[in-house]
Design an enzyme around this catalytic site. Structure first.
Site, PDB file in Angstrom:
ATOM      1  N   LYS A   1     -31.048   6.009 -28.660  1.00  0.00           N
ATOM      2  CA  LYS A   1     -29.989   6.772 -27.995  1.00  0.00           C
ATOM      3  C   LYS A   1     -29.157   7.483 -29.068  1.00  0.00           C
ATOM      4  O   LYS A   1     -29.614   7.652 -30.200  1.00  0.00           O
ATOM      5  CB  LYS A   1     -29.151   5.846 -27.113  1.00  0.00           C
ATOM      6  CG  LYS A   1     -29.952   5.158 -26.009  1.00  0.00           C
ATOM      7  CD  LYS A   1     -30.559   6.155 -25.050  1.00  0.00           C
ATOM      8  CE  LYS A   1     -31.370   5.479 -23.956  1.00  0.00           C
ATOM      9  NZ  LYS A   1     -32.086   6.415 -23.113  1.00  0.00           N
TER      10      LYS A   1
ATOM     11  N   ARG B   1     -33.193  11.925 -33.134  1.00  0.00           N
ATOM     12  CA  ARG B   1     -33.781  11.323 -31.919  1.00  0.00           C
ATOM     13  C   ARG B   1     -35.222  11.805 -31.709  1.00  0.00           C
ATOM     14  O   ARG B   1     -35.525  12.974 -31.928  1.00  0.00           O
ATOM     15  CB  ARG B   1     -32.891  11.621 -30.705  1.00  0.00           C
ATOM     16  CG  ARG B   1     -31.554  10.891 -30.848  1.00  0.00           C
ATOM     17  CD  ARG B   1     -30.629  11.164 -29.705  1.00  0.00           C
ATOM     18  NE  ARG B   1     -31.092  10.589 -28.454  1.00  0.00           N
ATOM     19  CZ  ARG B   1     -30.443  10.740 -27.305  1.00  0.00           C
ATOM     20  NH1 ARG B   1     -29.318  11.460 -27.266  1.00  0.00           N
ATOM     21  NH2 ARG B   1     -30.908  10.194 -26.208  1.00  0.00           N
TER      22      ARG B   1
ATOM     23  N   ARG C   1     -20.643   6.500 -25.605  1.00  0.00           N
ATOM     24  CA  ARG C   1     -20.664   5.247 -24.828  1.00  0.00           C
ATOM     25  C   ARG C   1     -20.219   4.052 -25.674  1.00  0.00           C
ATOM     26  O   ARG C   1     -19.615   3.122 -25.162  1.00  0.00           O
ATOM     27  CB  ARG C   1     -22.042   5.003 -24.211  1.00  0.00           C
ATOM     28  CG  ARG C   1     -22.433   6.121 -23.266  1.00  0.00           C
ATOM     29  CD  ARG C   1     -23.330   5.736 -22.143  1.00  0.00           C
ATOM     30  NE  ARG C   1     -23.810   6.947 -21.502  1.00  0.00           N
ATOM     31  CZ  ARG C   1     -23.149   7.641 -20.572  1.00  0.00           C
ATOM     32  NH1 ARG C   1     -21.973   7.236 -20.157  1.00  0.00           N
ATOM     33  NH2 ARG C   1     -23.649   8.749 -20.054  1.00  0.00           N
TER      34      ARG C   1
ATOM     35  N   SER D   1     -38.750   6.746 -19.134  1.00  0.00           N
ATOM     36  CA  SER D   1     -37.751   7.749 -19.514  1.00  0.00           C
ATOM     37  C   SER D   1     -37.687   8.877 -18.487  1.00  0.00           C
ATOM     38  O   SER D   1     -38.678   9.573 -18.247  1.00  0.00           O
ATOM     39  CB  SER D   1     -38.106   8.341 -20.892  1.00  0.00           C
ATOM     40  OG  SER D   1     -37.430   9.566 -21.070  1.00  0.00           O
TER      41      SER D   1
ATOM     42  N   LYS E   1     -23.415  13.180 -15.133  1.00  0.00           N
ATOM     43  CA  LYS E   1     -23.928  14.020 -16.225  1.00  0.00           C
ATOM     44  C   LYS E   1     -25.374  14.442 -15.949  1.00  0.00           C
ATOM     45  O   LYS E   1     -25.724  15.616 -16.118  1.00  0.00           O
ATOM     46  CB  LYS E   1     -23.817  13.238 -17.541  1.00  0.00           C
ATOM     47  CG  LYS E   1     -24.364  13.954 -18.759  1.00  0.00           C
ATOM     48  CD  LYS E   1     -23.763  13.425 -20.037  1.00  0.00           C
ATOM     49  CE  LYS E   1     -24.391  12.161 -20.559  1.00  0.00           C
ATOM     50  NZ  LYS E   1     -25.764  12.294 -21.088  1.00  0.00           N
ATOM     51  N   SER E   2     -26.205  13.509 -15.519  1.00  0.00           N
ATOM     52  CA  SER E   2     -27.624  13.839 -15.285  1.00  0.00           C
ATOM     53  C   SER E   2     -27.758  14.895 -14.189  1.00  0.00           C
ATOM     54  O   SER E   2     -28.554  15.834 -14.306  1.00  0.00           O
ATOM     55  CB  SER E   2     -28.389  12.580 -14.861  1.00  0.00           C
ATOM     56  OG  SER E   2     -28.355  11.634 -15.895  1.00  0.00           O
TER      57      SER E   2
ATOM     58  N   GLY F   1     -29.395  14.804 -25.572  1.00  0.00           N
ATOM     59  CA  GLY F   1     -30.832  14.521 -25.471  1.00  0.00           C
ATOM     60  C   GLY F   1     -31.407  15.123 -24.196  1.00  0.00           C
ATOM     61  O   GLY F   1     -32.526  15.642 -24.190  1.00  0.00           O
TER      62      GLY F   1
ATOM     63  N   ARG G   1     -29.045  19.011 -14.423  1.00  0.00           N
ATOM     64  CA  ARG G   1     -30.153  19.483 -13.587  1.00  0.00           C
ATOM     65  C   ARG G   1     -29.707  20.597 -12.649  1.00  0.00           C
ATOM     66  O   ARG G   1     -30.483  21.511 -12.335  1.00  0.00           O
ATOM     67  CB  ARG G   1     -30.748  18.294 -12.813  1.00  0.00           C
ATOM     68  CG  ARG G   1     -31.571  17.370 -13.739  1.00  0.00           C
ATOM     69  CD  ARG G   1     -31.617  15.958 -13.199  1.00  0.00           C
ATOM     70  NE  ARG G   1     -32.530  15.079 -13.933  1.00  0.00           N
ATOM     71  CZ  ARG G   1     -32.224  14.424 -15.061  1.00  0.00           C
ATOM     72  NH1 ARG G   1     -31.036  14.569 -15.626  1.00  0.00           N
ATOM     73  NH2 ARG G   1     -33.115  13.627 -15.650  1.00  0.00           N
TER      74      ARG G   1
ATOM     75  N   ASP H   1     -27.858   3.081 -19.717  1.00  0.00           N
ATOM     76  CA  ASP H   1     -26.678   3.623 -20.403  1.00  0.00           C
ATOM     77  C   ASP H   1     -25.451   2.713 -20.257  1.00  0.00           C
ATOM     78  O   ASP H   1     -24.463   2.878 -20.986  1.00  0.00           O
ATOM     79  CB  ASP H   1     -26.351   5.022 -19.860  1.00  0.00           C
ATOM     80  CG  ASP H   1     -27.481   6.001 -20.149  1.00  0.00           C
ATOM     81  OD1 ASP H   1     -28.246   5.752 -21.096  1.00  0.00           O
ATOM     82  OD2 ASP H   1     -27.605   6.994 -19.409  1.00  0.00           O
TER      83      ASP H   1
HETATM   84  O1  SPQ Z   1     -28.609  13.142 -22.771  1.00  0.00           O
HETATM   85  P1  SPQ Z   1     -28.586  11.927 -23.645  1.00  0.00           P
HETATM   86  O2  SPQ Z   1     -27.913  12.247 -24.947  1.00  0.00           O
HETATM   87  O3  SPQ Z   1     -29.943  11.324 -23.856  1.00  0.00           O
HETATM   88  O4  SPQ Z   1     -27.663  10.851 -22.888  1.00  0.00           O
HETATM   89  C1  SPQ Z   1     -27.805   9.475 -22.485  1.00  0.00           C
HETATM   90  C2  SPQ Z   1     -26.335   8.916 -22.388  1.00  0.00           C
HETATM   91  O5  SPQ Z   1     -26.059   7.784 -22.748  1.00  0.00           O
HETATM   92  O6  SPQ Z   1     -25.518   9.673 -21.870  1.00  0.00           O
HETATM   93  C3  SPQ Z   1     -28.651   8.627 -23.437  1.00  0.00           C
HETATM   94  F1  SPQ Z   1     -28.201   8.557 -24.620  1.00  0.00           F
HETATM   95  O7  SPQ Z   1     -28.328   9.384 -21.155  1.00  0.00           O
HETATM   96  C4  SPQ Z   1     -29.685   9.646 -20.784  1.00  0.00           C
HETATM   97  C5  SPQ Z   1     -30.325   8.356 -20.283  1.00  0.00           C
HETATM   98  O8  SPQ Z   1     -30.299   7.339 -21.241  1.00  0.00           O
HETATM   99  C6  SPQ Z   1     -29.660  10.655 -19.671  1.00  0.00           C
HETATM  100  C7  SPQ Z   1     -30.932  10.735 -18.911  1.00  0.00           C
HETATM  101  C8  SPQ Z   1     -31.174  11.882 -18.000  1.00  0.00           C
HETATM  102  O9  SPQ Z   1     -30.217  12.558 -17.579  1.00  0.00           O
HETATM  103  O10 SPQ Z   1     -32.361  12.118 -17.667  1.00  0.00           O
HETATM  104  C9  SPQ Z   1     -31.900   9.745 -18.968  1.00  0.00           C
HETATM  105  C10 SPQ Z   1     -31.780   8.580 -19.854  1.00  0.00           C
HETATM  106  O11 SPQ Z   1     -32.561   8.791 -21.014  1.00  0.00           O
HETATM  107  P2  SPQ Z   1     -34.136   8.483 -21.081  1.00  0.00           P
HETATM  108  O12 SPQ Z   1     -34.470   8.599 -22.541  1.00  0.00           O
HETATM  109  O13 SPQ Z   1     -34.284   7.089 -20.578  1.00  0.00           O
HETATM  110  O14 SPQ Z   1     -34.832   9.458 -20.285  1.00  0.00           O
END
Ligand code: SPQ
Length: 423
Positions: A337, A121, A383, A162, A21-22, A93, A26, A310
Protein backbone atom coordinates in the site's frame (compact mmCIF):
# COMPACT_ATOMS: atom_id res chain seq x y z
CA UNK A 1 6.41 20.25 11.69
CA UNK A 2 5.18 17.85 14.37
CA UNK A 3 1.44 17.88 14.98
CA UNK A 4 0.23 17.58 18.60
CA UNK A 5 -2.86 15.49 19.18
CA UNK A 6 -5.09 17.44 21.59
CA UNK A 7 -6.82 15.22 24.12
CA UNK A 8 -10.60 14.85 24.34
CA UNK A 9 -12.38 12.93 27.12
CA UNK A 10 -15.32 11.57 25.14
CA UNK A 11 -16.59 11.69 21.56
CA UNK A 12 -20.24 12.47 20.88
CA UNK A 13 -22.36 13.76 18.02
CA UNK A 14 -22.98 13.32 14.34
CA UNK A 15 -20.43 13.28 11.56
CA UNK A 16 -20.77 13.05 7.80
CA UNK A 17 -17.63 11.53 6.34
CA UNK A 18 -16.54 12.48 2.79
CA UNK A 19 -17.63 10.57 -0.30
CA UNK A 20 -16.32 7.11 -1.08
CA UNK A 21 -12.90 7.34 -2.72
CA UNK A 22 -13.25 4.21 -4.87
CA UNK A 23 -16.66 5.27 -6.20
CA UNK A 24 -15.53 8.88 -6.79
CA UNK A 25 -12.60 7.74 -8.97
CA UNK A 26 -14.81 5.41 -10.98
CA UNK A 27 -17.55 8.02 -11.43
CA UNK A 28 -15.08 10.39 -13.12
CA UNK A 29 -13.43 7.69 -15.22
CA UNK A 30 -16.63 6.02 -16.42
CA UNK A 31 -18.33 9.41 -16.81
CA UNK A 32 -15.50 10.43 -19.16
CA UNK A 33 -15.97 7.25 -21.22
CA UNK A 34 -19.77 7.55 -21.35
CA UNK A 35 -21.77 9.48 -23.91
CA UNK A 36 -23.36 12.55 -22.36
CA UNK A 37 -23.17 14.39 -19.06
CA UNK A 38 -22.56 12.64 -15.75
CA UNK A 39 -23.41 14.65 -12.62
CA UNK A 40 -21.69 13.43 -9.47
CA UNK A 41 -22.86 14.49 -6.01
CA UNK A 42 -21.04 13.59 -2.79
CA UNK A 43 -17.75 13.42 -4.75
CA UNK A 44 -14.62 13.15 -2.57
CA UNK A 45 -12.50 16.24 -3.13
CA UNK A 46 -9.42 14.49 -1.79
CA UNK A 47 -6.02 14.71 -3.47
CA UNK A 48 -6.33 11.22 -5.04
CA UNK A 49 -9.65 11.88 -6.78
CA UNK A 50 -8.47 15.33 -7.87
CA UNK A 51 -5.52 13.55 -9.54
CA UNK A 52 -8.03 11.46 -11.50
CA UNK A 53 -9.87 14.60 -12.63
CA UNK A 54 -6.58 16.20 -13.64
CA UNK A 55 -5.56 13.19 -15.77
CA UNK A 56 -8.87 13.15 -17.65
CA UNK A 57 -8.79 16.90 -18.23
CA UNK A 58 -5.34 16.38 -19.78
CA UNK A 59 -7.00 13.93 -22.17
CA UNK A 60 -9.53 16.51 -23.33
CA UNK A 61 -12.47 15.76 -21.03
CA UNK A 62 -14.28 18.83 -19.75
CA UNK A 63 -14.94 18.42 -16.02
CA UNK A 64 -16.63 21.20 -14.06
CA UNK A 65 -16.44 21.53 -10.29
CA UNK A 66 -19.61 23.39 -9.33
CA UNK A 67 -19.24 23.09 -5.56
CA UNK A 68 -22.28 20.86 -4.98
CA UNK A 69 -21.50 18.59 -7.89
CA UNK A 70 -18.86 17.50 -10.37
CA UNK A 71 -20.05 17.53 -13.96
CA UNK A 72 -18.22 15.27 -16.41
CA UNK A 73 -18.86 15.89 -20.10
CA UNK A 74 -18.24 12.39 -21.41
CA UNK A 75 -17.01 11.89 -24.97
CA UNK A 76 -17.68 8.18 -25.35
CA UNK A 77 -15.35 5.18 -25.26
CA UNK A 78 -13.23 6.55 -28.11
CA UNK A 79 -13.29 10.24 -27.17
CA UNK A 80 -10.05 10.61 -25.20
CA UNK A 81 -7.25 12.70 -26.74
CA UNK A 82 -3.53 12.02 -26.47
CA UNK A 83 -2.30 14.12 -23.53
CA UNK A 84 0.38 16.65 -24.38
CA UNK A 85 2.36 15.80 -21.25
CA UNK A 86 2.99 12.94 -18.86
CA UNK A 87 -0.06 12.05 -16.71
CA UNK A 88 0.67 12.58 -13.00
CA UNK A 89 -1.34 10.42 -10.59
CA UNK A 90 0.08 11.80 -7.32
CA UNK A 91 -0.30 9.30 -4.44
CA UNK A 92 -3.14 7.37 -6.05
CA UNK A 93 -2.74 3.66 -6.80
CA UNK A 94 -6.33 3.51 -8.03
CA UNK A 95 -5.81 6.26 -10.60
CA UNK A 96 -2.57 4.72 -11.83
CA UNK A 97 -3.73 1.13 -12.17
CA UNK A 98 -7.20 1.84 -13.57
CA UNK A 99 -5.69 4.20 -16.15
CA UNK A 100 -3.43 1.37 -17.35
CA UNK A 101 -6.56 -0.60 -18.26
CA UNK A 102 -8.16 2.33 -20.10
CA UNK A 103 -5.04 3.56 -21.87
CA UNK A 104 -3.80 0.18 -23.10
CA UNK A 105 -6.55 0.08 -25.75
CA UNK A 106 -6.35 3.68 -27.02
CA UNK A 107 -4.94 4.69 -30.41
CA UNK A 108 -2.28 6.89 -28.79
CA UNK A 109 0.66 6.43 -26.43
CA UNK A 110 0.82 7.76 -22.85
CA UNK A 111 3.32 8.13 -20.05
CA UNK A 112 2.20 7.96 -16.43
CA UNK A 113 3.98 8.65 -13.19
CA UNK A 114 3.15 9.60 -9.61
CA UNK A 115 4.80 10.62 -6.34
CA UNK A 116 7.63 8.81 -4.58
CA UNK A 117 5.24 6.32 -2.95
CA UNK A 118 3.52 5.48 -6.26
CA UNK A 119 6.93 4.90 -7.89
CA UNK A 120 7.58 2.19 -5.26
CA UNK A 121 4.23 0.40 -5.69
CA UNK A 122 4.14 -2.68 -7.95
CA UNK A 123 2.54 -2.18 -11.37
CA UNK A 124 3.51 -5.60 -12.75
CA UNK A 125 0.37 -7.07 -11.15
CA UNK A 126 -1.68 -5.02 -13.62
CA UNK A 127 0.71 -4.80 -16.60
CA UNK A 128 1.31 -8.56 -16.74
CA UNK A 129 -2.35 -9.66 -17.10
CA UNK A 130 -3.00 -6.73 -19.44
CA UNK A 131 -0.12 -7.96 -21.63
CA UNK A 132 -2.06 -11.24 -22.07
CA UNK A 133 -4.69 -9.08 -23.80
CA UNK A 134 -1.97 -7.68 -26.07
CA UNK A 135 -1.27 -4.52 -24.03
CA UNK A 136 2.16 -2.93 -24.40
CA UNK A 137 3.21 -1.32 -21.13
CA UNK A 138 6.89 -0.69 -20.34
CA UNK A 139 7.91 -0.68 -16.70
CA UNK A 140 7.11 -2.69 -13.58
CA UNK A 141 7.07 0.56 -11.58
CA UNK A 142 6.16 4.14 -12.53
CA UNK A 143 6.98 5.90 -14.76
CA UNK A 144 5.15 3.66 -17.23
CA UNK A 145 5.05 4.05 -21.00
CA UNK A 146 1.83 2.72 -22.52
CA UNK A 147 1.73 2.10 -26.27
CA UNK A 148 -1.93 2.14 -27.27
CA UNK A 149 -2.82 -0.96 -29.28
CA UNK A 150 -5.63 -3.36 -30.27
CA UNK A 151 -6.54 -5.65 -27.38
CA UNK A 152 -8.00 -9.13 -27.42
CA UNK A 153 -10.37 -10.73 -24.91
CA UNK A 154 -9.09 -13.41 -22.56
CA UNK A 155 -10.07 -15.82 -19.84
CA UNK A 156 -8.02 -14.96 -16.75
CA UNK A 157 -7.71 -16.36 -13.24
CA UNK A 158 -6.57 -13.63 -10.90
CA UNK A 159 -3.53 -14.32 -8.73
CA UNK A 160 -4.03 -11.42 -6.27
CA UNK A 161 -7.21 -10.28 -4.56
CA UNK A 162 -7.22 -6.75 -5.95
CA UNK A 163 -10.10 -4.57 -7.11
CA UNK A 164 -7.62 -2.36 -8.96
CA UNK A 165 -6.26 -5.23 -11.06
CA UNK A 166 -9.78 -6.56 -11.68
CA UNK A 167 -11.05 -3.12 -12.70
CA UNK A 168 -8.11 -2.48 -15.03
CA UNK A 169 -8.92 -5.76 -16.81
CA UNK A 170 -12.63 -4.97 -17.01
CA UNK A 171 -11.90 -1.53 -18.45
CA UNK A 172 -9.46 -2.99 -20.98
CA UNK A 173 -12.19 -5.52 -21.82
CA UNK A 174 -14.39 -2.64 -23.04
CA UNK A 175 -11.78 -2.07 -25.79
CA UNK A 176 -10.98 -5.72 -26.63
CA UNK A 177 -11.95 -7.80 -29.66
CA UNK A 178 -14.16 -10.40 -28.01
CA UNK A 179 -15.15 -11.43 -24.55
CA UNK A 180 -13.04 -11.06 -21.39
CA UNK A 181 -13.72 -13.38 -18.47
CA UNK A 182 -12.09 -12.67 -15.11
CA UNK A 183 -12.16 -15.17 -12.24
CA UNK A 184 -11.54 -13.50 -8.89
CA UNK A 185 -9.66 -15.37 -6.17
CA UNK A 186 -11.68 -13.64 -3.49
CA UNK A 187 -14.43 -11.14 -4.09
CA UNK A 188 -13.11 -7.58 -3.99
CA UNK A 189 -15.02 -4.27 -4.10
CA UNK A 190 -17.43 -4.31 -7.02
CA UNK A 191 -18.18 -0.60 -7.60
CA UNK A 192 -16.94 -0.81 -11.20
CA UNK A 193 -19.26 -3.67 -12.05
CA UNK A 194 -22.28 -1.92 -10.48
CA UNK A 195 -21.58 1.38 -12.22
CA UNK A 196 -20.86 -0.19 -15.60
CA UNK A 197 -24.09 -2.18 -15.46
CA UNK A 198 -26.03 0.99 -14.58
CA UNK A 199 -24.42 2.65 -17.61
CA UNK A 200 -25.60 -0.13 -19.92
CA UNK A 201 -22.33 -2.05 -20.44
CA UNK A 202 -22.54 -5.70 -21.48
CA UNK A 203 -21.24 -7.13 -18.22
CA UNK A 204 -22.37 -10.10 -16.17
CA UNK A 205 -21.29 -11.25 -12.74
CA UNK A 206 -21.69 -14.83 -11.60
CA UNK A 207 -20.23 -15.31 -8.12
CA UNK A 208 -16.54 -14.46 -8.43
CA UNK A 209 -16.60 -14.56 -12.27
CA UNK A 210 -17.06 -11.43 -14.36
CA UNK A 211 -17.69 -11.42 -18.10
CA UNK A 212 -17.39 -8.24 -20.12
CA UNK A 213 -18.15 -7.90 -23.83
CA UNK A 214 -17.18 -4.86 -25.87
CA UNK A 215 -19.38 -2.98 -28.28
CA UNK A 216 -21.98 -1.23 -26.18
CA UNK A 217 -21.83 2.49 -25.56
CA UNK A 218 -21.91 3.70 -21.95
CA UNK A 219 -24.83 5.96 -21.01
CA UNK A 220 -24.07 8.92 -18.74
CA UNK A 221 -25.70 8.73 -15.28
CA UNK A 222 -26.30 10.88 -12.26
CA UNK A 223 -24.16 9.36 -9.53
CA UNK A 224 -24.67 9.98 -5.81
CA UNK A 225 -21.55 8.93 -3.92
CA UNK A 226 -22.22 7.64 -0.37
CA UNK A 227 -19.80 8.33 2.51
CA UNK A 228 -16.64 6.22 2.59
CA UNK A 229 -16.73 3.34 5.08
CA UNK A 230 -12.92 3.45 5.07
CA UNK A 231 -13.15 6.99 6.51
CA UNK A 232 -16.04 6.09 8.84
CA UNK A 233 -13.81 3.34 10.28
CA UNK A 234 -11.72 5.85 12.26
CA UNK A 235 -14.80 7.17 14.08
CA UNK A 236 -16.17 3.66 14.56
CA UNK A 237 -13.03 2.79 16.51
CA UNK A 238 -12.99 6.12 18.39
CA UNK A 239 -16.65 5.76 19.39
CA UNK A 240 -16.24 2.13 20.47
CA UNK A 241 -13.09 2.56 22.54
CA UNK A 242 -13.50 6.03 24.09
CA UNK A 243 -15.56 6.01 27.32
CA UNK A 244 -18.94 7.81 27.46
CA UNK A 245 -19.16 8.14 23.69
CA UNK A 246 -21.84 7.80 21.03
CA UNK A 247 -21.13 8.76 17.42
CA UNK A 248 -23.61 8.72 14.54
CA UNK A 249 -21.86 8.50 11.17
CA UNK A 250 -24.34 9.57 8.49
CA UNK A 251 -24.83 8.11 5.02
CA UNK A 252 -22.03 5.55 4.91
CA UNK A 253 -21.69 3.17 1.94
CA UNK A 254 -22.31 -0.40 3.11
CA UNK A 255 -21.77 -2.26 -0.16
CA UNK A 256 -21.27 -5.88 1.07
CA UNK A 257 -17.81 -6.02 -0.55
CA UNK A 258 -16.70 -3.26 1.85
CA UNK A 259 -18.31 -4.16 5.18
CA UNK A 260 -15.71 -6.48 6.68
CA UNK A 261 -15.18 -3.99 9.52
CA UNK A 262 -18.84 -4.29 10.50
CA UNK A 263 -18.49 -8.08 10.72
CA UNK A 264 -15.30 -7.74 12.76
CA UNK A 265 -16.90 -5.20 15.10
CA UNK A 266 -19.82 -7.59 15.68
CA UNK A 267 -17.33 -10.38 16.50
CA UNK A 268 -15.52 -8.04 18.90
CA UNK A 269 -18.78 -7.26 20.70
CA UNK A 270 -19.14 -3.60 19.65
CA UNK A 271 -22.31 -1.73 20.58
CA UNK A 272 -23.24 -0.71 17.03
CA UNK A 273 -26.35 -0.33 14.89
CA UNK A 274 -27.08 0.41 11.29
CA UNK A 275 -29.98 2.84 10.90
CA UNK A 276 -31.79 4.28 7.84
CA UNK A 277 -30.66 1.53 5.48
CA UNK A 278 -31.29 2.45 1.85
CA UNK A 279 -29.94 2.02 -1.67
CA UNK A 280 -28.51 5.10 -3.38
CA UNK A 281 -27.73 4.85 -7.11
CA UNK A 282 -27.21 1.08 -6.86
CA UNK A 283 -25.01 1.26 -3.74
CA UNK A 284 -26.27 0.38 -0.23
CA UNK A 285 -25.93 3.05 2.47
CA UNK A 286 -26.86 3.49 6.15
CA UNK A 287 -26.11 5.59 9.22
CA UNK A 288 -23.72 3.83 11.59
CA UNK A 289 -24.38 4.39 15.30
CA UNK A 290 -21.49 3.39 17.54
CA UNK A 291 -21.28 3.57 21.32
CA UNK A 292 -18.55 2.92 23.91
CA UNK A 293 -18.11 -0.83 24.00
CA UNK A 294 -16.23 -3.53 25.84
CA UNK A 295 -14.35 -5.10 22.93
CA UNK A 296 -12.83 -8.56 22.84
CA UNK A 297 -10.02 -9.87 20.63
CA UNK A 298 -10.82 -11.78 17.44
CA UNK A 299 -9.36 -13.69 14.48
CA UNK A 300 -9.34 -11.93 11.10
CA UNK A 301 -8.32 -13.79 7.94
CA UNK A 302 -9.44 -15.53 4.73
CA UNK A 303 -11.92 -14.03 2.33
CA UNK A 304 -12.92 -11.20 4.66
CA UNK A 305 -9.53 -9.53 4.03
CA UNK A 306 -10.37 -7.77 0.71
CA UNK A 307 -13.56 -6.52 2.41
CA UNK A 308 -11.61 -4.60 5.06
CA UNK A 309 -8.06 -4.28 3.72
CA UNK A 310 -7.85 -0.48 4.09
CA UNK A 311 -9.38 -0.55 7.58
CA UNK A 312 -6.80 -2.95 9.06
CA UNK A 313 -4.51 -0.27 10.56
CA UNK A 314 -7.40 1.23 12.54
CA UNK A 315 -8.87 -2.20 13.35
CA UNK A 316 -5.43 -2.89 14.88
CA UNK A 317 -6.03 0.16 17.12
CA UNK A 318 -9.35 -1.35 18.27
CA UNK A 319 -7.51 -4.63 18.99
CA UNK A 320 -5.06 -2.81 21.28
CA UNK A 321 -7.96 -1.78 23.55
CA UNK A 322 -9.82 -5.12 23.34
CA UNK A 323 -9.49 -7.81 26.00
CA UNK A 324 -7.48 -10.78 24.70
CA UNK A 325 -5.59 -11.53 21.53
CA UNK A 326 -6.39 -10.45 17.98
CA UNK A 327 -4.73 -12.28 15.09
CA UNK A 328 -4.72 -10.76 11.59
CA UNK A 329 -3.59 -13.12 8.83
CA UNK A 330 -3.78 -13.39 5.00
CA UNK A 331 -3.19 -9.64 4.82
CA UNK A 332 0.13 -9.60 2.92
CA UNK A 333 -1.41 -7.08 0.48
CA UNK A 334 -0.88 -4.48 3.22
CA UNK A 335 2.82 -4.55 2.35
CA UNK A 336 2.23 -2.89 -1.04
CA UNK A 337 0.00 0.00 0.00
CA UNK A 338 1.15 3.64 0.37
CA UNK A 339 3.70 2.16 2.76
CA UNK A 340 4.22 -1.33 4.18
CA UNK A 341 1.27 -1.07 6.55
CA UNK A 342 2.17 -4.23 8.52
CA UNK A 343 5.68 -2.99 9.33
CA UNK A 344 4.51 0.59 9.92
CA UNK A 345 1.72 -0.43 12.34
CA UNK A 346 4.01 -2.78 14.29
CA UNK A 347 6.89 -0.29 14.55
CA UNK A 348 4.69 2.63 15.62
CA UNK A 349 2.55 0.61 18.06
CA UNK A 350 5.69 -0.73 19.75
CA UNK A 351 6.62 2.86 20.66
CA UNK A 352 3.55 2.84 22.97
CA UNK A 353 4.58 -0.36 24.76
CA UNK A 354 1.91 -2.36 22.93
CA UNK A 355 2.37 -6.14 22.77
CA UNK A 356 2.33 -6.59 18.97
CA UNK A 357 4.19 -9.08 16.76
CA UNK A 358 4.72 -8.87 13.03
CA UNK A 359 3.98 -12.05 11.08
CA UNK A 360 4.55 -12.90 7.41
CA UNK A 361 0.98 -12.01 6.47
CA UNK A 362 -0.29 -9.84 9.31
CA UNK A 363 0.18 -9.29 13.02
CA UNK A 364 -0.79 -10.53 16.47
CA UNK A 365 -1.89 -8.02 19.11
CA UNK A 366 -2.35 -8.80 22.79
CA UNK A 367 -4.80 -6.16 23.93
CA UNK A 368 -6.17 -4.68 27.12
CA UNK A 369 -2.82 -3.47 28.50
CA UNK A 370 -1.61 0.08 29.33
CA UNK A 371 -0.75 2.21 26.28
CA UNK A 372 1.44 5.29 26.45
CA UNK A 373 1.58 8.18 23.99
CA UNK A 374 4.52 8.55 21.57
CA UNK A 375 5.98 10.62 18.74
CA UNK A 376 4.62 8.82 15.70
CA UNK A 377 5.84 8.56 12.14
CA UNK A 378 3.08 8.43 9.51
CA UNK A 379 5.25 7.41 6.52
CA UNK A 380 3.27 9.98 4.49
CA UNK A 381 0.39 7.47 4.49
CA UNK A 382 -3.06 8.99 5.05
CA UNK A 383 -4.49 5.87 6.69
CA UNK A 384 -1.49 5.52 9.03
CA UNK A 385 -1.86 9.19 10.06
CA UNK A 386 -5.59 8.87 10.79
CA UNK A 387 -5.18 5.55 12.64
CA UNK A 388 -2.29 6.87 14.75
CA UNK A 389 -4.36 9.95 15.64
CA UNK A 390 -7.01 7.61 17.12
CA UNK A 391 -4.34 5.58 18.94
CA UNK A 392 -2.83 8.82 20.29
CA UNK A 393 -6.24 9.96 21.50
CA UNK A 394 -6.79 6.76 23.45
CA UNK A 395 -3.24 6.43 24.86
CA UNK A 396 -2.06 7.86 28.21
CA UNK A 397 -0.02 11.05 27.86
CA UNK A 398 0.89 13.22 24.91
CA UNK A 399 1.56 12.18 21.30
CA UNK A 400 2.61 13.83 18.07
CA UNK A 401 2.43 12.95 14.37
CA UNK A 402 5.33 13.86 12.08
CA UNK A 403 2.88 14.72 9.28
CA UNK A 404 -0.81 15.54 9.48
CA UNK A 405 -1.19 16.88 5.94
CA UNK A 406 -1.16 13.49 4.23
CA UNK A 407 -4.78 12.98 5.38
CA UNK A 408 -5.73 15.23 2.42
CA UNK A 409 -5.40 12.18 0.14
CA UNK A 410 -8.75 10.79 1.33
CA UNK A 411 -10.12 13.00 4.14
CA UNK A 412 -9.02 16.66 3.97
CA UNK A 413 -11.24 17.76 6.93
CA UNK A 414 -10.35 14.79 9.14
CA UNK A 415 -8.94 16.71 12.10
CA UNK A 416 -11.78 19.28 12.06
CA UNK A 417 -14.36 16.44 12.23
CA UNK A 418 -12.29 14.58 14.83
CA UNK A 419 -12.17 17.54 17.24
CA UNK A 420 -15.79 18.54 16.61
CA UNK A 421 -16.82 15.20 18.12
CA UNK A 422 -14.68 15.78 21.20
CA UNK A 423 -15.81 16.95 24.64
O1 SPQ B 1 -5.68 4.15 -4.50
P1 SPQ B 1 -4.76 3.56 -3.48
O2 SPQ B 1 -3.59 4.48 -3.25
O3 SPQ B 1 -4.31 2.17 -3.81
O4 SPQ B 1 -5.60 3.52 -2.11
C1 SPQ B 1 -5.91 2.51 -1.12
C2 SPQ B 1 -6.20 3.30 0.21
O5 SPQ B 1 -5.83 2.88 1.29
O6 SPQ B 1 -6.87 4.32 0.07
C3 SPQ B 1 -4.79 1.48 -0.91
F1 SPQ B 1 -3.69 1.97 -0.52
O7 SPQ B 1 -7.13 1.85 -1.44
C4 SPQ B 1 -7.30 0.89 -2.49
C5 SPQ B 1 -7.64 -0.47 -1.89
O8 SPQ B 1 -6.65 -0.92 -1.01
C6 SPQ B 1 -8.45 1.35 -3.34
C7 SPQ B 1 -9.01 0.29 -4.22
C8 SPQ B 1 -9.93 0.66 -5.32
O9 SPQ B 1 -10.53 1.76 -5.30
O10 SPQ B 1 -10.09 -0.17 -6.25
C9 SPQ B 1 -8.76 -1.05 -4.02
C10 SPQ B 1 -7.85 -1.53 -2.97
O11 SPQ B 1 -6.59 -1.84 -3.55
P2 SPQ B 1 -6.27 -3.24 -4.25
O12 SPQ B 1 -4.78 -3.21 -4.47
O13 SPQ B 1 -6.67 -4.28 -3.27
O14 SPQ B 1 -6.99 -3.32 -5.49
Amino acid sequence: MNYNIKKITSANGTVTVPGDKSISHRAVMLGALADGTTRITGFLRGADCLSTIDCFRKMGIEIEDCGGEIIVHGKGLHGLNKPSEMLYTGNSGTTTRLLCGILAGQDFDTDITGDESICRRPMKRVCEPLSLMGAKIDGDYCPLHITGTRLRGMDYKMTVASAQVKTALILAGLYADGETVIHEKEKSRDHTELMLKAMGADLTVDGNDITVRPGRKLRAQNIEVPGDISSAAFFMVLGAVMPDSCIVIKNVGINPTRTGIIDVFKAMGADMELANKRTVAGEDAADIVIRSSKLKGTQIGGDIIPRLIDELPVIAVAAVFAEGTTVIRDAQELKVKETNRIRAVVDEFKKCGIDITETADGMTIKGGKPVKGADFKTYGDHRMAMSLAILAQLADGESTLDDSECVAVSYPAYFEDFYRLGN
